[in-house]
Design a protein around this motif. Structure first.
Motif, mmCIF file in Angstrom:
data_model
loop_
_atom_site.group_PDB
_atom_site.id
_atom_site.type_symbol
_atom_site.label_atom_id
_atom_site.label_comp_id
_atom_site.label_asym_id
_atom_site.label_seq_id
_atom_site.Cartn_x
_atom_site.Cartn_y
_atom_site.Cartn_z
ATOM 1 N N ALA A 119 0.819 -1.221 0.000
ATOM 2 C CA ALA A 119 0.000 0.000 0.000
ATOM 3 C C ALA A 119 0.851 1.268 0.000
ATOM 4 O O ALA A 119 0.329 2.358 -0.247
ATOM 5 N N PHE A 120 2.159 1.129 0.247
ATOM 6 C CA PHE A 120 3.024 2.299 0.419
ATOM 7 C C PHE A 120 3.975 2.434 -0.768
ATOM 8 O O PHE A 120 5.191 2.256 -0.647
ATOM 9 N N SER A 121 3.412 2.767 -1.899
ATOM 10 C CA SER A 121 4.198 2.916 -3.117
ATOM 11 C C SER A 121 5.253 3.999 -2.934
ATOM 12 O O SER A 121 4.971 5.091 -2.434
ATOM 13 N N GLY A 122 6.486 3.682 -3.328
ATOM 14 C CA GLY A 122 7.565 4.659 -3.270
ATOM 15 C C GLY A 122 8.344 4.670 -1.983
ATOM 16 O O GLY A 122 9.413 5.290 -1.913
ATOM 17 N N ALA A 123 7.856 4.004 -0.937
ATOM 18 C CA ALA A 123 8.579 3.968 0.327
ATOM 19 C C ALA A 123 9.779 3.039 0.225
ATOM 20 O O ALA A 123 9.728 2.003 -0.446
ATOM 21 N N GLU A 124 10.868 3.411 0.886
ATOM 22 C CA GLU A 124 12.056 2.560 0.958
ATOM 23 C C GLU A 124 11.841 1.541 2.076
ATOM 24 O O GLU A 124 11.540 1.921 3.214
ATOM 25 N N VAL A 125 11.993 0.257 1.765
ATOM 26 C CA VAL A 125 11.651 -0.807 2.702
ATOM 27 C C VAL A 125 12.926 -1.476 3.218
ATOM 28 O O VAL A 125 13.800 -1.864 2.429
ATOM 29 N N TYR A 126 12.990 -1.644 4.546
ATOM 30 C CA TYR A 126 14.150 -2.221 5.224
ATOM 31 C C TYR A 126 13.724 -3.478 5.982
ATOM 32 O O TYR A 126 12.627 -3.552 6.531
ATOM 33 N N GLY A 127 14.635 -4.433 6.027
ATOM 34 C CA GLY A 127 14.406 -5.637 6.814
ATOM 35 C C GLY A 127 15.736 -6.226 7.225
ATOM 36 O O GLY A 127 16.793 -5.894 6.665
ATOM 37 N N ALA A 128 15.713 -7.100 8.224
ATOM 38 C CA ALA A 128 16.933 -7.806 8.596
ATOM 39 C C ALA A 128 17.421 -8.631 7.418
ATOM 40 O O ALA A 128 16.621 -9.123 6.612
ATOM 41 N N VAL A 129 18.733 -8.778 7.302
ATOM 42 C CA VAL A 129 19.305 -9.518 6.183
ATOM 43 C C VAL A 129 18.677 -10.910 6.117
ATOM 44 O O VAL A 129 18.478 -11.574 7.130
ATOM 45 N N GLY A 130 18.318 -11.321 4.921
ATOM 46 C CA GLY A 130 17.639 -12.593 4.713
ATOM 47 C C GLY A 130 16.144 -12.468 4.558
ATOM 48 O O GLY A 130 15.495 -13.366 4.005
ATOM 49 N N THR A 131 15.575 -11.365 5.029
ATOM 50 C CA THR A 131 14.128 -11.171 4.926
ATOM 51 C C THR A 131 13.678 -11.096 3.472
ATOM 52 O O THR A 131 12.648 -11.663 3.099
ATOM 53 N N ALA A 132 14.441 -10.388 2.649
ATOM 54 C CA ALA A 132 14.043 -10.213 1.252
ATOM 55 C C ALA A 132 13.964 -11.554 0.535
ATOM 56 O O ALA A 132 12.984 -11.842 -0.171
ATOM 57 N N ASP A 133 14.979 -12.387 0.704
ATOM 58 C CA ASP A 133 14.975 -13.693 0.053
ATOM 59 C C ASP A 133 13.822 -14.550 0.556
ATOM 60 O O ASP A 133 13.155 -15.249 -0.226
ATOM 61 N N LEU A 134 13.593 -14.507 1.870
ATOM 62 C CA LEU A 134 12.527 -15.323 2.440
ATOM 63 C C LEU A 134 11.170 -14.908 1.887
ATOM 64 O O LEU A 134 10.363 -15.761 1.495
ATOM 65 N N LEU A 135 10.900 -13.613 1.835
ATOM 66 C CA LEU A 135 9.614 -13.148 1.325
ATOM 67 C C LEU A 135 9.485 -13.403 -0.170
ATOM 68 O O LEU A 135 8.387 -13.719 -0.663
ATOM 69 N N ALA A 136 10.583 -13.280 -0.897
ATOM 70 C CA ALA A 136 10.526 -13.489 -2.344
ATOM 71 C C ALA A 136 10.127 -14.912 -2.703
ATOM 72 O O ALA A 136 9.439 -15.143 -3.705
ATOM 73 N N ARG A 137 10.543 -15.862 -1.881
ATOM 74 C CA ARG A 137 10.221 -17.256 -2.210
ATOM 75 C C ARG A 137 9.135 -17.850 -1.319
ATOM 76 O O ARG A 137 8.723 -18.988 -1.530
ATOM 77 N N GLY A 138 8.656 -17.050 -0.341
ATOM 78 C CA GLY A 138 7.759 -17.626 0.655
ATOM 79 C C GLY A 138 6.352 -17.076 0.677
ATOM 80 O O GLY A 138 5.650 -17.184 1.685
ATOM 81 N N ALA A 139 5.896 -16.494 -0.440
ATOM 82 C CA ALA A 139 4.560 -15.899 -0.460
ATOM 83 C C ALA A 139 3.482 -16.941 -0.169
ATOM 84 O O ALA A 139 2.525 -16.677 0.578
ATOM 85 N N GLU A 140 3.611 -18.112 -0.727
ATOM 86 C CA GLU A 140 2.594 -19.135 -0.530
ATOM 87 C C GLU A 140 2.559 -19.613 0.916
ATOM 88 O O GLU A 140 1.479 -19.883 1.466
ATOM 89 N N GLU A 141 3.711 -19.679 1.540
ATOM 90 C CA GLU A 141 3.749 -20.064 2.956
ATOM 91 C C GLU A 141 3.097 -18.999 3.832
ATOM 92 O O GLU A 141 2.363 -19.316 4.773
#
Length: 240
Positions: free
Chosen positions: A83-105
């Motif tokens: 919902a927050f188009s244009g916002a810079e998003v931060y997460g702990a290292v590894g979060t991006a990979d987990l979310l990229a492959r874990g949407a179904e989970e």
């Protein structure tokens, strides 16, 4: 017309910071407003909640959220990010990979907890992964020298726990689900119990004795509460 934070169910914490306990799963989100930037800590459990939070933030502050920090990659804390188009998003290292492959989970977990299939599907189809990954600490300047600290203090509640330290008097520490007040801390399949007490030690080092500690679920607590919860977790999981 001026709008008060309380009208939208937000609790003011000082230092340009407020937080709201969302319905259903009682997950906390927080806003930190500087002169130039606005940081949102977590984004809600559905895209509809994310839109509501965006609307409220803009009404309260008169400007858009510019930065998002995700406390950890569980559905009730991350599914509103799109919902927050244009916002810079931060997460702990590894979060991006987990979310990229874990949407179904994430979708399956949301459904197990009672989310409607429509909400779960829409949110996970639009799932946003963090662009910025925090390995240790990351200082974020929100304007006029007002700097907040993003700290990768985990693993603990999950494999990727990110806290935020907001300076001022009092200091405010946004803890995510490393700290829970409304019930016993939940240790799911991705928890790392042997490291959890150390993560709470790190939170206490960051905030100190006089800080306000904002849990992922429940009321704001003090250092004594965090220390007591740390000790209970150490006994529960058999670590020192």
């Amino acid at each position: 017309m001026d709008v008060s934070w309380e009208e939208f169910g937000w609790e003011r914490l000082g230092n340009g910071t407020g937080r709201r306990r969302l319905p259903v799963w009682d997950a906390t989100v927080a806003l930190v407003a500087g002169a130039d930037g606005v940081l949102l800590y977590d984004t809600g459990s559905t895209l509809r909640e994310g839109v509501e939070l965006r609307t409220q933030a803009e009404a309260l502050l008169g400007r858009r959220v510019t930065h998002i920090a995700l406390s950890h990659p569980h559905f009730d804390h991350v599914l509103g990010t799109a919902a927050f188009s244009g916002a810079e998003v931060y997460g702990a290292v590894g979060t991006a990979d987990l979310l990229a492959r874990g949407a179904e989970e994430l979708r399956a977990d949301a459904l197990r907890h009672g989310m409607s299939e429509a909400d779960a599907t829409v949110a996970t189809d639009a799932l946003v992964s963090p662009r910025h990954q925090v390995t240790g600490e990351w200082t974020l300047d929100l304007g006029d020298g007002f700097q907040v600290l993003l700290a990768n203090v985990g693993p603990g509640h999950s494999g990727h726990d990110l806290a935020v330290l907001v300076p001022g008097s009092p200091v405010v520490v946004l803890c995510g689900d490393l700290v829970e007040e409304s019930g016993e801390p939940q240790a799911g399949r991705d928890a790392v119990p042997t490291h959890w007490p150390a993560a709470l030690d790190r939170l206490l080092e960051l905030g100190g004795e006089d800080a306000l500690y904002v849990p992922g679920h429940g009321a704001v607590v003090d250092a004594a509460f965090v220390r007591a919860q740390r000790d209970r977790l150490a006994v529960r999981f058999g670590v020192s």
